[in-house]
Design a protein around this motif. Structure first.
Motif, short mmCIF file in Angstrom:
data_model
loop_
_atom_site.label_atom_id
_atom_site.label_comp_id
_atom_site.label_asym_id
_atom_site.label_seq_id
_atom_site.Cartn_x
_atom_site.Cartn_y
_atom_site.Cartn_z
N UNK B 189 0.83 -1.21 0.00
CA UNK B 189 0.00 0.00 0.00
C UNK B 189 0.86 1.26 0.00
N UNK B 190 1.98 1.22 0.73
CA UNK B 190 2.93 2.34 0.69
C UNK B 190 3.44 2.56 -0.72
N UNK B 191 3.75 1.46 -1.37
CA UNK B 191 4.27 1.56 -2.74
C UNK B 191 3.22 2.17 -3.66
N UNK B 192 1.97 1.73 -3.49
CA UNK B 192 0.90 2.29 -4.33
C UNK B 192 0.74 3.79 -4.10
N UNK B 193 0.81 4.19 -2.84
CA UNK B 193 0.70 5.63 -2.56
C UNK B 193 1.82 6.41 -3.25
N UNK B 194 3.03 5.87 -3.15
CA UNK B 194 4.17 6.55 -3.78
C UNK B 194 4.00 6.60 -5.30
N UNK B 195 3.52 5.50 -5.88
CA UNK B 195 3.33 5.46 -7.33
C UNK B 195 2.23 6.42 -7.76
N UNK B 196 1.19 6.54 -6.94
CA UNK B 196 0.11 7.46 -7.27
C UNK B 196 0.62 8.90 -7.33
N UNK B 197 1.51 9.20 -6.42
CA UNK B 197 2.08 10.55 -6.42
C UNK B 197 2.99 10.74 -7.63
#
Lengths: 213, 213
Positions: B189-197
DNA sequence: CCTACCGATCGGTAGG
DNA sequence: CCTACCGATCGGTAGG
């Protein structure tokens, strides 16, 4: 009796072993760090080297400790005098980049912690635990510094300090790879750009504005 | 004569060796992948194993090839049918996360490419060259996909595709570490947040808005 | 694909 | 801190 040295001399020898160990392990890994190689490099016998540690595992832990001390000296300490929050965070970031770029004498094979993390992440034992402890400690420090920056109003109020610290870790692994595997001269600048976006001082922007391209 | 097998049988044996090799190397590294260990695991003689490759280096290269084939199958191919640009980029990102999370049978010790990169980044030779080639290839593909997304208007016009691909690489190394060293369940989920940004679809935002926290 | 072997190196110990 | 050694394992070869 025998060529036994004084306590101070023995300590100095131990230091020499561990310093050389850091350099070897940076290239070969902590498993690839062998007692025979250390002995050859230092002009000692294997038993002479091992006598200071007892087992290879203890040698590995001592090597990791020494590397952590170097890291603290090169990255944390230079930033200590900077203003807490974003200024100190920026100082840490720059020192970290410099460490990866220029600490080639101490770490000729690149960041020993990244190497050790990869090497031990699928094993148990004290070395793995020590590596994990270091990464946790450093992430906690980074996250704490982000938290201060948020409290000071230097970063947006909805910033997730753990998230930022996590992403910073990724950027430094990327930088280490870029330097070691690709010898890419533009890598530090790429890292700075990414950090500027990650640590953007305010939300009133449509893009980054405080660094020229 | 001797227990020599048919060509098809020999090929199948070679496949078994290489598949097992990928699993071992994922844990122990490509240097830690030993012929004796393979022989024991597969119930063969060392000479029987080595006969398929001639040298350890050739075995290492074959292992890396097999791993790259698995990676293509799990990450690139599932995204092939997605619409070029941001949708395909997002599909690749998700497949990549899934690969790191769930390919534990094939890669019990985590991403073999990250391991190999760290292991060989301070050496010369064909293995290092092959590892570097894979990372370059994949970064080029990612950057190309980002370029398409920019051309389609899905990403801001001033996006630097190489920069985005570089940062994505860092995020995946961070995710690999988080899974392997910390077994952290929130890492994807952290990775997804970073990718979304990183892959924010438009500039008309004050913060990310397309994913709930 | 096997057995049987090679020299080199591994971590570690005994004894001084 | 040394010499001298231990059993285990390394990559690799000879010969079938």
């Amino acid at each position: 009796m025998s060529p036994r040295k004084s306590v101070a001399e023995a300590r100095r020898t131990r230091e020499r072993i561990v310093e050389r160990g850091v350099a070897i392990a940076s290239v070969e890994g902590l498993e690839g760090l062998t007692i025979g190689r250390l002995a050859t490099d230092l002009g000692m016998s294997k038993a002479g080297v091992l006598g200071h540690f007892g087992t290879k595992q203890t040698l590995q832990l001592a090597t990791l400790d020494e590397a952590a001390a170097v890291f603290s000296r090169l990255v944390w300490e230079p930033a200590r005098d900077a203003q807490p929050g974003l200024p100190r965070l920026r100082a840490i970031c720059e020192a970290w980049i410099t460490y990866l770029e220029t600490a080639r004498d101490t770490f000729p094979g690149g960041c020993l912690f990244t190497t050790a993390s990869i090497e031990f992440d699928a094993r148990d034992g004290l070395v793995r635990d020590a590596v994990a402890r270091l990464f946790r400690l450093w992430r906690r420090r980074l996250a704490g510094e982000v938290r201060v920056a948020v409290a000071a109003g230097d970063l947006p109020g909805d910033t997730d300090p753990e998230q930022v610290a996590y992403e910073m870790g990724g950027l430094y692994m990327a930088l280490n790879q870029e330097i070691q595997l690709f010898a890419a001269p533009e890598a530090p600048e790429r890292t700075r750009r990414a950090l500027d976006r990650l640590l953007a001082p305010r939300q009133d922007r449509q893009d980054r504005q405080d660094r020229p391209a």
